[in-house]
Design an enzyme around this catalytic site. Structure first.
Site, mmCIF file in Angstrom:
data_model
loop_
_atom_site.group_PDB
_atom_site.id
_atom_site.type_symbol
_atom_site.label_atom_id
_atom_site.label_comp_id
_atom_site.label_asym_id
_atom_site.label_seq_id
_atom_site.Cartn_x
_atom_site.Cartn_y
_atom_site.Cartn_z
ATOM 1 N N HIS B 59 31.346 35.415 60.869
ATOM 2 C CA HIS B 59 31.930 36.658 61.908
ATOM 3 C C HIS B 59 31.216 36.285 63.296
ATOM 4 C CE1 HIS B 59 33.580 39.017 58.660
ATOM 5 N NE2 HIS B 59 32.880 38.788 57.988
ATOM 6 N N ASN B 91 38.329 40.056 61.482
ATOM 7 C CA ASN B 91 38.113 41.530 61.689
ATOM 8 C C ASN B 91 37.385 41.786 63.050
ATOM 9 O OD1 ASN B 91 35.646 40.296 60.731
ATOM 10 N ND2 ASN B 91 34.927 42.284 59.731
ATOM 11 N N ASP B 148 39.803 40.049 55.647
ATOM 12 C CA ASP B 148 38.524 40.302 55.374
ATOM 13 C C ASP B 148 37.788 41.351 55.935
ATOM 14 O OD1 ASP B 148 35.288 39.026 56.145
ATOM 15 O OD2 ASP B 148 36.052 39.284 54.192
ATOM 16 N N HIS B 175 39.361 39.145 50.623
ATOM 17 C CA HIS B 175 37.954 39.763 50.177
ATOM 18 C C HIS B 175 38.416 40.884 48.925
ATOM 19 C CE1 HIS B 175 35.280 42.951 52.082
ATOM 20 N NE2 HIS B 175 36.140 43.852 51.173
ATOM 21 N N ASP B 301 29.432 34.293 54.979
ATOM 22 C CA ASP B 301 29.618 35.484 55.426
ATOM 23 C C ASP B 301 28.567 36.192 56.475
ATOM 24 O OD1 ASP B 301 30.382 38.674 53.596
ATOM 25 O OD2 ASP B 301 31.028 37.899 55.708
#
Lengths: 318, 423
Positions: B59, B91, B148, B175, B301
């Site tokens: 991310h 996201n 996700d 996810h 992640d």
């Protein structure tokens, strides 16, 4: 021991120590002895969640020890401006309070505050996690009722929403430490999935277990969990299965005690008449709140107050 | 013409591991053999020389949460962790569901310290209602689609997404979370949550969706990658599907093979993550899945969050942990695997899954020099105030680690030297 965050912090000896002190403080003469114990000290209450009994009880306890009270009015504090709990608690601690009494709807907040400040923290209830002073006053109440310091072979039944109750988590731990034989009864949807970690017998049927108990402790179900239909089909169904109705109460012996941390949902947890019966200890529990909380504050603060003086008298640099 | 020699290490190539030097010219590996020399030398003595790692799940927080991480800080963290490529998760705020945002990130990553592949969302806005323009996005280079942070709850829509994705030849990464089961929960449902009174998420919430995606992928023949597997039953379901001959891939995050729900007893939100930290039995099963090939890749992640968000009460704090700078060390310390297998899990398999295997995932003559030089014995301690990431939410603060990246090369450029980022 610096904080009281959980009954875990105490152990059997710690519980006995606090309760013995609390017993002395129940007597007016005992309380008078300690009337200036906290002269010059300040106790601050940080109640982020509503409370009548607990907050007033703590404030009364602090006043009876001669302390000043500082009450954070959450509604008008800078929390409304977006200030964090960390900054709020650190700010208050910086101003020189001796103890922070914390209640919050989220589990763990008292623990977090204890990490952020140097001040003694007393957990007055954090989410569904712990309410240690409630468990202690419950133990004191039973000590008085039964006339002894242990609960060996005392059969205690907790009725109601275990998953969502900080009272049950603390009291089961405390009663179990004192030797009680504990059963919990509720719908499986109100039990945590793993009950093997609790020293209890699990039941789903109140009528199965209610006849063989010495103490019945009623837990208040949260209204939204009754009315949403998602946890219990309905309030009516809850009453049918888990309310201490007059019928059920009539079948109980003379020596059964009823306990409740309050506030009570009359007609849902128990019939109104049950609350008013002499076998119900609720009023005694409330009364015991003040000496119990005085004992907790004394246990946490009095010793550490003396320690630096003792060291400096020995010429040790503190 | 610029030449560089990586000297004195043990080189892990696709065909075997050997004591050799690597000669890099103009960003390309030109020779792998002993006693090579060049004007610039990187000392790899005592180290393994491995293909740069590829993270399938990072991310970067761009656009929208640049307070927590930027492309620059995230890719610097990646490079320090031995990564030469990361897949940026969609996201973001707004979500990556259109060509404009893909281009924004690609432009922003031109000078990044590792390659950035962009993943886009399966549904517009990640709202789970309308499919994203997959073909248009694939034309910009997007290879992976995921909602996700969320899971497409509507089974009918997910089934159509698989069919459509198949026709565009892109990968759907899931996810796995049934929101009706996870709703209101903040940690793993088990013995610890029972004691702590924190509302909990049953493992079923993940497993029900793992099962659904496996089935839908089979009936539609859409390509599936399962993200952050965390429960024993999830691993078992993937094992069974593969044994029955189904083609699918799966990843696991380092925190799911190194930490359990016991960590949550501190009520420190640094330990809050989805999927939540699970029981020891689940951790053991994830490890077993990594060992036997059921799980194809380790993916971090990496989820940066600003300090004030990770200091909220546990049930209010956002989910996520940092991972890029600690993943390789954890794999080396905790998994008891030969380095060749670690390279498979962290470089060659993810490179293949992300379709980056032309440039990443192997050291061989003629390929771009995307390489990490790693001292597998070096011990160090994680200092949360000394990470390249803008955020500090690592669950490994003050933990002793074994294995440290000494140098990282991105297409021949030395971006990390002696454990320090050069820019």
């Amino acid at each position: 021991m610096k904080h009281l965050l959980s009954i875990d912090d105490l152990g059997r000896e710690g519980i006995d120590e606090v309760l013995s002190l609390a017993e002395q403080l129940v007597e007016p003469s005992g309380a008078r002895d300690k009337a200036s114990a906290f002269a010059g000290k300040t106790v601050a209450t940080l109640f982020f969640e509503s409370s009548t009994r607990t907050r007033v009880s703590f404030e009364m306890a602090a006043l009876k020890l001669g302390a000043r009270i500082l009450e954070l009015d959450v509604g008008t504090s800078s929390l409304n401006k977006g200030e964090s709990i960390r900054d709020t608690s650190q700010t208050i601690a910086e101003m020189g309070v001796d103890a922070l009494i914390v209640r919050h709807a989220s589990a763990g907040v008292a623990q977090q505050i204890a990490r952020w400040t140097d001040t003694t923290v007393v957990n007055a209830g954090d989410g569904s996690h712990q309410h240690p002073t409630q468990a202690l006053l419950d133990c004191l109440t039973l000590r008085q009722e039964l006339g002894r310091n242990d609960l060996n072979d005392v059969r205690v039944l907790f009725v109601g929403d275990f998953a969502n109750s900080r009272v049950v988590r603390s009291s089961v731990q405390a009663f179990s430490a004192l030797g009680a034989d504990i059963t919990v009864v509720a719908s499986p949807t109100m039990h945590p999935s793993d009950m093997s970690v609790w020293p209890v017998t699990v039941s789903y049927d109140l009528d199965d277990v209610i006849g063989s108990q010495d103490v019945i402790y009623s837990l208040r179900p949260k209204t939204e969990r009754l009315t949403s239909g998602a946890v219990m089909p309905s309030t009516r169904e809850y009453i049918i299965r888990y309310c201490i109705t007059l019928d059920r109460f009539a079948r109980l012996g003379e020596n059964v005690r009823i306990m409740d941390a309050g506030p009570v949902l009359r007609g849902v947890q128990m019939a109104a008449e049950v609350l008013d019966d002499p076998r119900c200890l609720v009023n005694r529990q409330v009364a015991n709140g003040v000496p119990t909380r005085m004992a907790v504050l004394l246990t946490l603060l009095e010793r550490s107050h003396h320690l630096p003086v003792a060291l400096s008298q020995k010429g040790v640099d503190v | 013409m610029s030449e560089l020699a990586i000297k004195g290490g043990r080189v892990v190539t696709a065909t075997g591991t050997l004591a050799a030097d690597v000669l890099v010219r103009d960003g390309v590996v030109v020779e792998v053999s002993p006693r090579l020399d060049a004007a610039e030398v990187l000392d790899a003595s005592g180290c393994v020389v491995i293909p740069g790692l590829v993270d399938l799940h990072t991310h970067l927080r761009v656009p929208g949460r640049e307070d927590a991480e930027t492309i620059e800080t995230g890719t610097r963290a990646a490079a320090l962790g031995g990564y030469t490529a990361v897949m940026a998760m969609p996201n973001t705020e707004p979500a990556i569901d259109n060509v404009g945002i893909v281009r924004q990130i690609q432009k922003g990553a031109v000078d990044a310290l590792c390659d950035v592949s962009v993943a886009a969302s399966i549904t517009v806005g990640r709202e789970g209602k309308v499919l994203s323009p997959m073909a248009e996005l694939a034309a910009t280079g997007v290879q992976m689609f995921t909602d996700d942070g969320d899971c497409v709850q509507d089974g009918g829509l997910m089934r159509r997404a698989f069919k459509y994705a198949r026709s565009v030849d892109v990968l759907l990464a899931s996810h796995c979370e049934d929101a009706s089961m996870s709703k209101g929960g903040h940690m793993h449902e088990g013995a610890v949550s029972s004691r702590l009174g924190i509302p909990a998420i049953p493992p079923d919430a993940e497993e029900v969706m793992v099962q659904r995606e496996i089935l839908l992928s089979r009936t539609t023949r859409g390509r599936l990658h399962l993200m952050h597997l965390s429960t024993a039953r999830s691993v078992e379901m993937v094992r069974m599907a593969k044994a029955a001959g189904q083609v699918l891939t799966a990843e696991a995050a380092p925190h799911h093979f190194t930490l359990t729900d016991e960590a949550v007893r501190s009520f420190d939100p640094v330990f809050k993550v989805y999927p939540p930290l699970r029981s020891q039995a689940d951790v053991d099963a994830v490890k077993a899945g990594l060992l036997d090939g059921t799980i194809d890749a380790i993916a971090t992640d990496h989820a940066p969050h600003s300090q004030q968000h990770k200091e909220l009460p546990f049930d209010q704090a956002p989910c996520g942990m940092l991972g890029l700078e600690t993943a390789l060390s954890l794999a080396l310390s905790e998994l008891d695997l030969p380095i060749e297998r670690v390279v498979e899990l962290m470089s060659s398999n993810p490179a293949r899954i992300a379709r980056l295997d032309a440039d990443h995932g192997a050291i061989a003559v003629g390929r771009p020099a995307n390489i990490a030089v790693v001292n597998v014995e070096e011990r160090w301690q994680v200092d949360p105030t000394n990470l390249a990431s803008k955020a500090r939410n690592t669950p490994y603060a003050h933990r002793e680690m074994k294995g440290r990246v000494r140098h990282t090369l991105l297409r021949g450029e030395v971006v990390v030297s002696e454990g320090k980022a050069l820019r």
